[in-house]
Scaffold this motif. Structure first.
Motif, PDB file in Angstrom:
ATOM      1  N   GLY A 169      96.813  79.856  -6.334  1.00 28.25           N
ATOM      2  CA  GLY A 169      95.370  79.641  -6.564  1.00 28.25           C
ATOM      3  C   GLY A 169      95.429  79.496  -8.295  1.00 28.25           C
ATOM      4  N   ASN A 170      96.553  79.854  -8.864  1.00 23.52           N
ATOM      5  CA  ASN A 170      96.416  79.760 -10.363  1.00 23.52           C
ATOM      6  C   ASN A 170      96.985  78.816 -11.188  1.00 23.52           C
ATOM      7  OD1 ASN A 170      98.647  80.699 -10.456  1.00 23.52           O
ATOM      8  ND2 ASN A 170      98.371  82.659 -11.131  1.00 23.52           N
ATOM      9  N   THR A 171      97.303  77.718 -10.465  1.00 21.75           N
ATOM     10  CA  THR A 171      97.849  76.590 -10.889  1.00 21.75           C
ATOM     11  C   THR A 171      98.194  75.381 -10.382  1.00 21.75           C
ATOM     12  OG1 THR A 171     100.078  76.050 -12.543  1.00 21.75           O
ATOM     13  CG2 THR A 171     100.538  77.144 -10.396  1.00 21.75           C
ATOM     14  N   TYR A 172      98.758  74.261 -10.740  1.00 19.83           N
ATOM     15  CA  TYR A 172      98.604  73.324 -10.008  1.00 19.83           C
ATOM     16  C   TYR A 172     100.112  73.109  -9.187  1.00 19.83           C
ATOM     17  CZ  TYR A 172      94.311  71.178 -11.907  1.00 19.83           C
ATOM     18  OH  TYR A 172      92.948  71.098 -12.226  1.00 19.83           O
ATOM     19  N   ASN A 173     100.448  72.237  -8.156  1.00 22.04           N
ATOM     20  CA  ASN A 173     101.455  72.086  -7.459  1.00 22.04           C
ATOM     21  C   ASN A 173     101.817  70.530  -7.578  1.00 22.04           C
ATOM     22  OD1 ASN A 173     102.312  70.847  -4.875  1.00 22.04           O
ATOM     23  ND2 ASN A 173     102.998  72.966  -4.355  1.00 22.04           N
ATOM     24  N   HIS A 174     103.000  70.295  -7.957  1.00 15.66           N
ATOM     25  CA  HIS A 174     103.728  68.979  -8.204  1.00 15.66           C
ATOM     26  C   HIS A 174     103.145  67.980  -7.147  1.00 15.66           C
ATOM     27  CE1 HIS A 174     105.991  70.881 -11.515  1.00 15.66           C
ATOM     28  NE2 HIS A 174     105.521  69.789 -12.198  1.00 15.66           N
ATOM     29  N   LYS A 175     103.554  68.403  -5.980  1.00 19.37           N
ATOM     30  CA  LYS A 175     103.560  67.444  -4.720  1.00 19.37           C
ATOM     31  C   LYS A 175     101.995  67.213  -4.445  1.00 19.37           C
ATOM     32  CE  LYS A 175     105.333  66.670  -0.306  1.00 19.37           C
ATOM     33  NZ  LYS A 175     106.012  67.004   0.994  1.00 19.37           N
TER      34      LYS A 175
ATOM     35  N   MET B 109      96.208  80.129 -23.640  1.00 17.67           N
ATOM     36  CA  MET B 109      97.049  79.610 -22.938  1.00 17.67           C
ATOM     37  C   MET B 109      96.629  79.286 -21.671  1.00 17.67           C
ATOM     38  SD  MET B 109     100.311  82.117 -24.535  1.00 17.67           S
ATOM     39  CE  MET B 109     100.017  83.303 -23.356  1.00 17.67           C
ATOM     40  N   LYS B 110      97.493  78.302 -21.102  1.00 15.98           N
ATOM     41  CA  LYS B 110      97.259  77.685 -19.791  1.00 15.98           C
ATOM     42  C   LYS B 110      98.408  77.484 -19.238  1.00 15.98           C
ATOM     43  CE  LYS B 110      92.648  75.503 -20.917  1.00 15.98           C
ATOM     44  NZ  LYS B 110      92.057  74.581 -21.109  1.00 15.98           N
ATOM     45  N   ARG B 111      98.392  77.817 -17.931  1.00 13.86           N
ATOM     46  CA  ARG B 111      99.407  77.380 -16.891  1.00 13.86           C
ATOM     47  C   ARG B 111      99.248  75.899 -16.406  1.00 13.86           C
ATOM     48  NH1 ARG B 111      98.253  82.665 -15.133  1.00 13.86           N
ATOM     49  NH2 ARG B 111     100.091  84.052 -14.613  1.00 13.86           N
ATOM     50  N   GLY B 112     100.120  75.314 -15.977  1.00 16.67           N
ATOM     51  CA  GLY B 112     100.036  73.885 -15.632  1.00 16.67           C
ATOM     52  C   GLY B 112     101.293  73.260 -15.093  1.00 16.67           C
ATOM     53  N   ILE B 113     101.264  72.100 -14.905  1.00 11.43           N
ATOM     54  CA  ILE B 113     102.477  71.171 -14.595  1.00 11.43           C
ATOM     55  C   ILE B 113     102.612  69.830 -15.504  1.00 11.43           C
ATOM     56  CG2 ILE B 113     102.697  71.892 -12.255  1.00 11.43           C
ATOM     57  CD1 ILE B 113     101.370  69.400 -11.128  1.00 11.43           C
ATOM     58  N   PHE B 114     103.622  69.392 -15.618  1.00 16.15           N
ATOM     59  CA  PHE B 114     103.649  68.072 -16.319  1.00 16.15           C
ATOM     60  C   PHE B 114     104.940  67.082 -15.596  1.00 16.15           C
ATOM     61  CE2 PHE B 114     106.009  71.191 -18.716  1.00 16.15           C
ATOM     62  CZ  PHE B 114     107.256  70.753 -18.697  1.00 16.15           C
TER      63      PHE B 114
ATOM     64  N   PHE C 141      96.073  73.856 -15.970  1.00 14.43           N
ATOM     65  CA  PHE C 141      95.336  74.366 -14.870  1.00 14.43           C
ATOM     66  C   PHE C 141      93.927  74.486 -15.272  1.00 14.43           C
ATOM     67  CE2 PHE C 141      93.736  77.481 -11.638  1.00 14.43           C
ATOM     68  CZ  PHE C 141      93.570  76.817 -10.804  1.00 14.43           C
ATOM     69  N   ASP C 142      92.974  73.919 -14.610  1.00 16.42           N
ATOM     70  CA  ASP C 142      91.677  74.159 -14.961  1.00 16.42           C
ATOM     71  C   ASP C 142      90.771  74.164 -13.513  1.00 16.42           C
ATOM     72  OD1 ASP C 142      91.226  71.373 -14.284  1.00 16.42           O
ATOM     73  OD2 ASP C 142      90.204  70.937 -16.156  1.00 16.42           O
ATOM     74  N   GLY C 143      91.559  74.106 -12.560  1.00 13.44           N
ATOM     75  CA  GLY C 143      90.920  74.070 -11.132  1.00 13.44           C
ATOM     76  C   GLY C 143      89.932  72.639 -10.849  1.00 13.44           C
TER      77      GLY C 143
ATOM     78  N   ILE D 297      90.681  69.511 -10.049  1.00 11.92           N
ATOM     79  CA  ILE D 297      91.421  69.225  -8.974  1.00 11.92           C
ATOM     80  C   ILE D 297      91.856  69.733  -7.870  1.00 11.92           C
ATOM     81  CG2 ILE D 297      92.921  67.026  -8.235  1.00 11.92           C
ATOM     82  CD1 ILE D 297      93.586  66.430 -11.437  1.00 11.92           C
ATOM     83  N   PRO D 298      90.731  70.109  -7.062  1.00  8.89           N
ATOM     84  CA  PRO D 298      90.950  71.139  -6.003  1.00  8.89           C
ATOM     85  C   PRO D 298      92.192  70.756  -5.030  1.00  8.89           C
ATOM     86  CG  PRO D 298      88.888  70.137  -5.635  1.00  8.89           C
ATOM     87  CD  PRO D 298      89.339  69.690  -7.005  1.00  8.89           C
ATOM     88  N   GLU D 299      92.283  69.630  -4.662  1.00  7.70           N
ATOM     89  CA  GLU D 299      93.412  69.230  -3.678  1.00  7.70           C
ATOM     90  C   GLU D 299      94.721  69.470  -4.334  1.00  7.70           C
ATOM     91  OE1 GLU D 299      90.899  67.151  -4.827  1.00  7.70           O
ATOM     92  OE2 GLU D 299      89.814  66.598  -3.220  1.00  7.70           O
ATOM     93  N   GLY D 300      94.953  69.651  -5.835  1.00  2.03           N
ATOM     94  CA  GLY D 300      96.266  69.795  -6.242  1.00  2.03           C
ATOM     95  C   GLY D 300      96.590  71.306  -6.539  1.00  2.03           C
ATOM     96  N   ILE D 301      95.711  72.300  -6.247  1.00  5.42           N
ATOM     97  CA  ILE D 301      95.885  73.717  -6.485  1.00  5.42           C
ATOM     98  C   ILE D 301      97.147  74.196  -5.610  1.00  5.42           C
ATOM     99  CG2 ILE D 301      94.981  76.064  -6.478  1.00  5.42           C
ATOM    100  CD1 ILE D 301      92.216  74.556  -7.228  1.00  5.42           C
ATOM    101  N   ALA D 302      97.837  75.133  -6.195  1.00  6.59           N
ATOM    102  CA  ALA D 302      98.932  75.726  -5.731  1.00  6.59           C
ATOM    103  C   ALA D 302      98.774  76.944  -4.605  1.00  6.59           C
ATOM    104  CB  ALA D 302      99.890  76.271  -6.616  1.00  6.59           C
ATOM    105  N   LYS D 303      99.515  77.388  -3.978  1.00  5.66           N
ATOM    106  CA  LYS D 303      99.047  78.184  -2.898  1.00  5.66           C
ATOM    107  C   LYS D 303      98.547  79.690  -3.834  1.00  5.66           C
ATOM    108  CE  LYS D 303     102.308  77.386   0.944  1.00  5.66           C
ATOM    109  NZ  LYS D 303     103.406  77.906   1.556  1.00  5.66           N
TER     110      LYS D 303
END
Length: 109
Positions: free
Chosen positions: A30-36, A1-6, A18-20, A22-28
């Motif tokens: 550190g274990n998922t992505y941030n939409h913005k 199972m993976k965290r992430g956004i869509f 989330f697989d890391g 795209i380092p510029e998209g990582i949330a604070k």
């Protein structure tokens, strides 16, 4: 199972488990992505709209290993199977339609 956004763009889901990669998209956290943050690096179809233009959602995994999908009420249940496949969800997720401003999109304006 993976965290992430869509996002739901037109009638097509754009899923980012989330697989890391795209380092510029990582949330604070550190274990998922941030939409913005991620939006700046994917801009589908060259459109110049904000990250909050399209309906969007997120997959989280609880400490007990249960998947929870938070998403705009403008994303129908017909997309749940595709979300589950994209994020490799092994069991029925908890689905929470978020009516808060956090998940508002162009359809709420």
């Amino acid at each position: 199972m993976k965290r992430g956004i869509f996002w739901l763009i037109g009638d097509k889901l754009q899923c980012y488990p989330f697989d890391g990669s795209i380092p510029e998209g990582i949330a604070k956290s550190g274990n998922t992505y941030n939409h913005k943050k991620l939006w700046e690096h994917i801009l589908p179809c060259g459109r110049k709209v904000g990250f909050d233009y399209y309906p969007r959602g997120r997959v989280e995994i609880t400490p007990k290993g249960k998947a929870v999908i938070y998403m705009s009420p403008h994303i129908g249940s017909e997309y749940l199977a595709e979300i589950c496949t994209a994020f490799e969800l092994e069991s029925e997720p908890i689905v929470k339609y978020d009516h808060s401003e956090h998940y508002h999109c162009y359809l709420d304006r």
